[in-house]
Write an enzyme that holds these catalytic residues in place. Structure first.
Site, PDB file in Angstrom:
ATOM      1  N   ARG A   1       0.839  -1.190   0.000  1.00  0.00           N
ATOM      2  CA  ARG A   1       0.000   0.000   0.000  1.00  0.00           C
ATOM      3  C   ARG A   1       0.877   1.243   0.000  1.00  0.00           C
ATOM      4  NH1 ARG A   1      -5.269   0.481   3.632  1.00  0.00           N
ATOM      5  NH2 ARG A   1      -3.846   0.876   5.343  1.00  0.00           N
TER       6      ARG A   1
ATOM      7  N   SER B   1     -12.146  -2.828  -2.097  1.00  0.00           N
ATOM      8  CA  SER B   1     -12.589  -2.458  -0.753  1.00  0.00           C
ATOM      9  C   SER B   1     -14.059  -2.067  -0.775  1.00  0.00           C
ATOM     10  CB  SER B   1     -11.790  -1.260  -0.227  1.00  0.00           C
ATOM     11  OG  SER B   1     -10.442  -1.592  -0.078  1.00  0.00           O
TER      12      SER B   1
ATOM     13  N   LYS C   1      -4.924   3.237  11.749  1.00  0.00           N
ATOM     14  CA  LYS C   1      -4.850   3.607  10.341  1.00  0.00           C
ATOM     15  C   LYS C   1      -4.844   2.411   9.386  1.00  0.00           C
ATOM     16  CE  LYS C   1      -4.053   7.973  11.612  1.00  0.00           C
ATOM     17  NZ  LYS C   1      -2.965   7.974  12.529  1.00  0.00           N
TER      18      LYS C   1
END
Ligand code: NI
Lengths: 214, 214
Positions: free
Chosen positions: A39, A108, A137
């Site tokens: 990511r 997602s 996070k």
């Protein structure tokens, strides 16, 4: 497509206590992680390209899938197995056209409606969250806690595998899998752990204690 | 490759006084712009994909090239003619592999050394700046003013065309071209103009008043 994803690591270099993401991924592999997503939201495309090549080499050696968040071009450039896309990213259909039928494309979602839509668009699996409230996070700040009830609802709604994400650790992973998830995705539970390999192993054990659907 | 780039528009929706980037591009085309780059640093990939399709249709109708900043995947997805890359983006060679020989690949540089390197890597043209000090965000904040001397040096150094960028308007564009640039790239000189079509036309006239190298 049978994608192993009982334990799914999402990397985040700036949540890794200064340890390189390569070393975190090595440790996670040692601990038995099933799949890795790069990511690294806060680094440049160039940095992600360089890191992506490193992570691709490590995951290839371990024979586990490697996907790239958001950037279809970086995924293609480092010969990743696929991409993971969110609402702000390119549509699943565009990624599919670009990367081909064999690519792993994740999406997602946080509602059954979005889950159905992503399945129809051709997603191979879904990341569903935030399951639990999190200050770590793992998911976008301010994202609502959906709970394991929504995991169950979405698992009922779609035929593709889903992984829970958001606030998941070895203490609650079993519950997520029992709700219907094929596995759990984590960031800091591994990246910020004292011992990332041991943390992966514990997470894996917690998942295996549940009713896995894979 | 002979890429027309006497007047080169770089879009930036949040510097367009609330006017849509589509309408700015329409006006620039009306004013005779040669090439359009979609930059839009502050929008999501999904938004750039949607906008890119719109700008591709407009530029195709006008028969002018259209390139996308940074994102090779968005460029491919909207069938753009190419990409424009900076230091933080994917390498030129990766974009070339991905998009093919026919693609237009531009590279931002500010020194003769970087210009040579980009040419060797296969860039088709260079964006060189910041030529003049600017508070208009044409270039990254804090980027040094290189002046027309560096334009001349780089034009001497490489065989591919270069466009100046940074603080360029109808008053100084002639000077940039006389230094050796094939053209000038602007953001706000067009996007923030009272009349973007007229601003493009004036810029074009200023470039034509110089010794164009195209
Ligand atoms: Ni491609």
């Amino acid at each position: 497509m049978n994608i192993p994803m009982r334990t799914y690591l999402v990397t985040q270099g700036d949540r890794s206590r200064g340890r390189g993401t390569g070393s975190i991924v090595r440790a996670a592999i040692e601990g038995g992680v099933d799949i890795v997503q790069m990511r690294e939201k806060h680094t440049s495309a160039r940095e992600r390209y360089e890191l992506g090549k490193e992570l691709r080499a490590l995951t290839r050696e371990a024979d586990i899938p490697f996907v790239v968040n958001d950037r279809v071009d970086i995924a293609a450039a480092v010969d990743a197995d696929g991409v993971h896309l969110g609402d702000d990213d390119l549509p699943v259909s565009v990624a599919r056209d670009h990367l081909g039928e064999e690519a792993i494309i994740g999406r997602s979602v946080s509602t059954p409606e979005a889950a159905s839509e992503a399945e129809r668009a051709g997603a191979d699996y879904l990341g569903v969250g935030a399951v639990f409230a999190t200050d770590t996070k793992d998911v976008n700040e301010g994202e609502a806690e959906i709970g394991t009830e929504t995991i169950a609802e979405i698992a009922e709604t779609v035929d593709i595998p889903i992984v829970g994400i958001g606030g998941i650790n070895a203490d609650n992973a079993t519950e997520v899998v029992n709700a219907g998830a094929a596995g759990v995705a984590v960031v800091t539970t591994i990246t910020d752990a004292d011992d990332p390999a041991a943390a992966t192993q514990q997470l894996r054990q917690a998942v295996e204690n549940g009713r896995t659907t894979v």
